[in-house]
Write a protein that holds these residues in place. Structure first.
Motif, PDB file in Angstrom:
ATOM      1  N   LEU A 119       0.830  -1.196   0.000  1.00 55.89           N
ATOM      2  CA  LEU A 119       0.000   0.000   0.000  1.00 55.89           C
ATOM      3  C   LEU A 119       0.867   1.249   0.000  1.00 55.89           C
ATOM      4  CD1 LEU A 119      -2.911  -0.798   2.456  1.00 55.89           C
ATOM      5  CD2 LEU A 119      -3.071  -0.309   0.019  1.00 55.89           C
ATOM      6  N   GLU A 120       1.923   1.188   0.805  1.00 62.05           N
ATOM      7  CA  GLU A 120       2.807   2.358   0.880  1.00 62.05           C
ATOM      8  C   GLU A 120       3.506   2.601  -0.441  1.00 62.05           C
ATOM      9  OE1 GLU A 120       4.383   3.493   5.236  1.00 62.05           O
ATOM     10  OE2 GLU A 120       5.434   1.872   4.237  1.00 62.05           O
ATOM     11  N   ASP A 121       3.879   1.484  -1.111  1.00 61.43           N
ATOM     12  CA  ASP A 121       4.609   1.626  -2.371  1.00 61.43           C
ATOM     13  C   ASP A 121       3.702   2.049  -3.516  1.00 61.43           C
ATOM     14  OD1 ASP A 121       6.921   0.981  -1.189  1.00 61.43           O
ATOM     15  OD2 ASP A 121       7.086  -1.041  -1.986  1.00 61.43           O
ATOM     16  N   PHE A 122       2.514   1.503  -3.541  1.00 62.01           N
ATOM     17  CA  PHE A 122       1.705   1.666  -4.744  1.00 62.01           C
ATOM     18  C   PHE A 122       0.470   2.531  -4.549  1.00 62.01           C
ATOM     19  CE2 PHE A 122       3.897  -2.430  -5.317  1.00 62.01           C
ATOM     20  CZ  PHE A 122       4.677  -2.062  -6.390  1.00 62.01           C
ATOM     21  N   GLY A 123       0.229   2.958  -3.366  1.00 64.31           N
ATOM     22  CA  GLY A 123      -0.959   3.769  -3.188  1.00 64.31           C
ATOM     23  C   GLY A 123      -1.056   4.222  -1.760  1.00 64.31           C
ATOM     24  N   GLU A 124      -2.158   4.843  -1.456  1.00 63.55           N
ATOM     25  CA  GLU A 124      -2.378   5.298  -0.106  1.00 63.55           C
ATOM     26  C   GLU A 124      -3.396   4.386   0.555  1.00 63.55           C
ATOM     27  OE1 GLU A 124      -3.288   9.591  -0.210  1.00 63.55           O
ATOM     28  OE2 GLU A 124      -2.464   9.415  -2.225  1.00 63.55           O
ATOM     29  N   PRO A 125      -3.314   4.289   1.872  1.00 67.47           N
ATOM     30  CA  PRO A 125      -4.349   3.513   2.557  1.00 67.47           C
ATOM     31  C   PRO A 125      -5.727   4.054   2.191  1.00 67.47           C
ATOM     32  CG  PRO A 125      -2.609   4.162   4.072  1.00 67.47           C
ATOM     33  CD  PRO A 125      -2.344   4.859   2.773  1.00 67.47           C
ATOM     34  N   THR A 126      -6.670   3.143   2.054  1.00 69.27           N
ATOM     35  CA  THR A 126      -7.975   3.542   1.519  1.00 69.27           C
ATOM     36  C   THR A 126      -8.674   4.586   2.387  1.00 69.27           C
ATOM     37  OG1 THR A 126      -8.796   1.559   2.566  1.00 69.27           O
ATOM     38  CG2 THR A 126      -8.494   1.479   0.181  1.00 69.27           C
ATOM     39  N   THR A 127      -8.326   4.640   3.680  1.00 66.92           N
ATOM     40  CA  THR A 127      -8.992   5.614   4.542  1.00 66.92           C
ATOM     41  C   THR A 127      -8.722   7.036   4.084  1.00 66.92           C
ATOM     42  OG1 THR A 127      -7.115   5.388   6.024  1.00 66.92           O
ATOM     43  CG2 THR A 127      -9.132   4.252   6.661  1.00 66.92           C
ATOM     44  N   ASN A 128      -7.533   7.268   3.497  1.00 72.64           N
ATOM     45  CA  ASN A 128      -7.193   8.607   3.025  1.00 72.64           C
ATOM     46  C   ASN A 128      -7.932   8.984   1.749  1.00 72.64           C
ATOM     47  OD1 ASN A 128      -5.499   8.891   5.117  1.00 72.64           O
ATOM     48  ND2 ASN A 128      -3.593   8.972   3.935  1.00 72.64           N
ATOM     49  N   LEU A 129      -8.521   7.999   1.108  1.00 75.21           N
ATOM     50  CA  LEU A 129      -9.181   8.270  -0.159  1.00 75.21           C
ATOM     51  C   LEU A 129     -10.625   8.714   0.046  1.00 75.21           C
ATOM     52  CD1 LEU A 129      -7.833   5.265  -2.252  1.00 75.21           C
ATOM     53  CD2 LEU A 129      -7.210   7.655  -2.507  1.00 75.21           C
ATOM     54  N   LYS A 130     -11.081   8.595   1.275  1.00 76.43           N
ATOM     55  CA  LYS A 130     -12.466   8.970   1.545  1.00 76.43           C
ATOM     56  C   LYS A 130     -12.738  10.411   1.162  1.00 76.43           C
ATOM     57  CE  LYS A 130     -14.845   6.168   4.947  1.00 76.43           C
ATOM     58  NZ  LYS A 130     -15.181   6.000   6.344  1.00 76.43           N
ATOM     59  N   GLY A 131     -13.832  10.628   0.495  1.00 80.25           N
ATOM     60  CA  GLY A 131     -14.227  11.979   0.150  1.00 80.25           C
ATOM     61  C   GLY A 131     -13.473  12.541  -1.039  1.00 80.25           C
ATOM     62  N   ARG A 132     -12.552  11.778  -1.552  1.00 79.25           N
ATOM     63  CA  ARG A 132     -11.829  12.272  -2.723  1.00 79.25           C
ATOM     64  C   ARG A 132     -12.405  11.675  -3.979  1.00 79.25           C
ATOM     65  NH1 ARG A 132      -5.549  11.621  -1.682  1.00 79.25           N
ATOM     66  NH2 ARG A 132      -5.654  11.281  -3.918  1.00 79.25           N
ATOM     67  N   HIS A 133     -12.207  12.371  -5.064  1.00 81.57           N
ATOM     68  CA  HIS A 133     -12.633  11.821  -6.345  1.00 81.57           C
ATOM     69  C   HIS A 133     -11.873  10.529  -6.583  1.00 81.57           C
ATOM     70  CE1 HIS A 133     -13.660  11.584 -10.557  1.00 81.57           C
ATOM     71  NE2 HIS A 133     -14.531  12.548 -10.358  1.00 81.57           N
ATOM     72  N   PRO A 134     -12.583   9.439  -6.873  1.00 83.15           N
ATOM     73  CA  PRO A 134     -11.891   8.156  -7.015  1.00 83.15           C
ATOM     74  C   PRO A 134     -10.894   8.150  -8.178  1.00 83.15           C
ATOM     75  CG  PRO A 134     -14.176   7.992  -7.742  1.00 83.15           C
ATOM     76  CD  PRO A 134     -14.012   9.342  -7.088  1.00 83.15           C
ATOM     77  N   ASN A 135     -11.124   8.991  -9.160  1.00 80.93           N
ATOM     78  CA  ASN A 135     -10.248   9.021 -10.324  1.00 80.93           C
ATOM     79  C   ASN A 135      -9.869  10.469 -10.608  1.00 80.93           C
ATOM     80  OD1 ASN A 135      -8.848   8.354 -12.623  1.00 80.93           O
ATOM     81  ND2 ASN A 135     -10.672   8.180 -13.898  1.00 80.93           N
ATOM     82  N   PRO A 136      -8.876  10.989  -9.883  1.00 81.52           N
ATOM     83  CA  PRO A 136      -8.582  12.428  -9.985  1.00 81.52           C
ATOM     84  C   PRO A 136      -8.239  12.839 -11.406  1.00 81.52           C
ATOM     85  CG  PRO A 136      -7.314  11.391  -8.230  1.00 81.52           C
ATOM     86  CD  PRO A 136      -7.939  10.294  -9.016  1.00 81.52           C
TER      87      PRO A 136
END
Ligand SMILES: [Zn+2]
Ligand SMILES: [Zn+2]
Length: 122
Positions: free
Chosen positions: A34-51
């Protein structure tokens, strides 16, 4: 995962009595991925899923400048609505050949176009 776990124990030369549980190992690997390839999903809350880049987000509002239609080989001029109705500076009549495709009114490219779409009282 079990193979990776055993390989990892081998490589690290970890004392078998102190080795982490398989479950902990799996958790760590998942966390590192997760650290290498993305952010933990909790940080994605409320954000556009596909910026999208800003210029695309702006286009989503569907208000963009287009040329007026051509009549007798010339672009049909319009009055800039902001220049004509402004309360912030001296009113004037500005002939333009650019309209907002959505509002269908003439606007100077630049401040007038921006002000019309961002200010309640321009
Ligand atoms: Zn104007
Ligand atoms: Zn518009």
């Amino acid at each position: 995962m079990l193979n990776a776990y055993n390989l990892w124990l081998d490589k690290k030369n970890i004392d078998p009595s102190k080795k982490p549980k398989l479950r902990e190992f799996v958790y760590n690997v998942a966390y590192q991925l997760l650290e290498d390839f993305g952010e933990p999903t909790t940080n994605l809350k409320g954000r556009h899923p596909n910026p999208m880049p800003d210029r695309i987000i702006d286009a989503y509002s569907r208000h963009y400048p287009v040329n007026t239609e051509i009549v007798n080989g010339k672009r049909k001029p319009r009055d800039c609505y902001v220049c004509k109705h402004t309360t912030r500076r001296q009113k004037k009549r500005t002939r333009v050949v650019i309209i907002c495709n959505e509002c269908n009114i003439g606007l100077c490219i630049g401040y007038c176009f921006r002000d019309y779409h961002t200010l309640k009282n321009f």
